[in-house]
Design an enzyme around this catalytic site. Structure first.
Site, short mmCIF file in Angstrom:
data_model
loop_
_atom_site.label_atom_id
_atom_site.label_comp_id
_atom_site.label_asym_id
_atom_site.label_seq_id
_atom_site.Cartn_x
_atom_site.Cartn_y
_atom_site.Cartn_z
CB SER A 21 -0.96 -0.08 1.12
OG SER A 21 -2.13 0.80 1.13
CG ASN A 22 -0.39 4.56 -1.38
OD1 ASN A 22 -1.26 5.31 -0.65
ND2 ASN A 22 -1.01 4.08 -2.31
#
Ligand code: CTP
Length: 210
Positions: A21-22
């Site tokens: 993810s980020n």
């Protein structure tokens, strides 16, 4: 008038316990949803996982992966007059997510990633969206030039560009220093709270719709 807003990060599964993810918090997209509702627009928020409360009076679809976000947008964008893509969509996803937890065996592990679909980039040509199209550009260098390239390639009316290498602006903080970029103009805004930037973008939209 109906607005579709994408927000937050996406999660790309590696196995049942892990994902890629980020740092996106979703704050920008949720602030936009709130500002649009308050200015009398009907809002559909399509969001990846966040810690935020969904603004009141706003329709909401929760998604996890880039593919799920793509499918939700594909299904709903036809009904909308405006689409704002503020989500930090993963550009790559793990090719073969494991159905069981990957056990720790080898000293190194290689994950093969494949490109996700560009959701904003599909709006004009694949979804045949003819409404007002607004994208974001997260850049670490050549901010205005890179953002203008995105504006042209993705067929946007407006790109909101921000420098994510700044610690006080952008990802996972409350403020954003952005440029509003159209094919003919560029406006540098001061460092604003995401709520204030959302209001500025909403005002831009209202002006264009009137
Ligand atoms: N976007 C999208 N779907 C993707 C990737 C990006 O809808 N698979 C949208 C984002 O929501 C944003 C815009 O495209 O509105 C630009 O995203 P950004 O991450 O800045 O750029 P990319 O197109 O991913 O290009 P690059 O990472 O090479 O800068």
């Amino acid at each position: 008038m109906k607005v579709l807003i994408t927000a937050g990060p996406t999660r790309e599964a590696i196995d049942p316990a892990r994902f890629i993810s980020n740092y996106s918090s979703g704050k920008m997209g949720y602030a936009l949803a709130d500002a649009c509702v308050h200015s009398g627009l009907e809002v559909l928020l399509i969001s990846g996982p966040t810690q935020l409360e969904v603004p009141i009076n706003c329709d909401y679809i929760a998604v996890e992966s880039a593919q799920e976000m793509y499918e939700a947008v594909e299904q709903h964008i036809v009904d909308c007059d405006v689409a704002i893509f503020s989500a930090a969509v993963a550009d790559y996803t793990y090719k073969t997510p494991a159905t069981q937890k990957i056990k720790k065996k080898e000293d190194s592990l290689v994950l093969e990633l494949e490109k996700t679909k560009d959701i904003l980039g599909s709006a004009r040509n694949t979804f045949n969206f003819t409404g007002l199209l607004i994208g974001f550009a997260a850049e670490t260098e050549k901010l205005v030039a890179n953002a203008r390239t995105k504006l042209e390639i993705k067929g946007c009316d407006l790109i909101v560009a921000n420098d994510i290498s700044r610690k006080d602006s952008g990802f996972n903080v409350d403020n954003n220093q952005a440029y509003l970029i159209t094919s003919k103009t560029e406006q540098e805004l001061p460092l604003l709270s995401k709520k204030a930037l959302a209001l500025a973008i909403t005002q831009w939209i209202k002006k264009r719709l009137s």
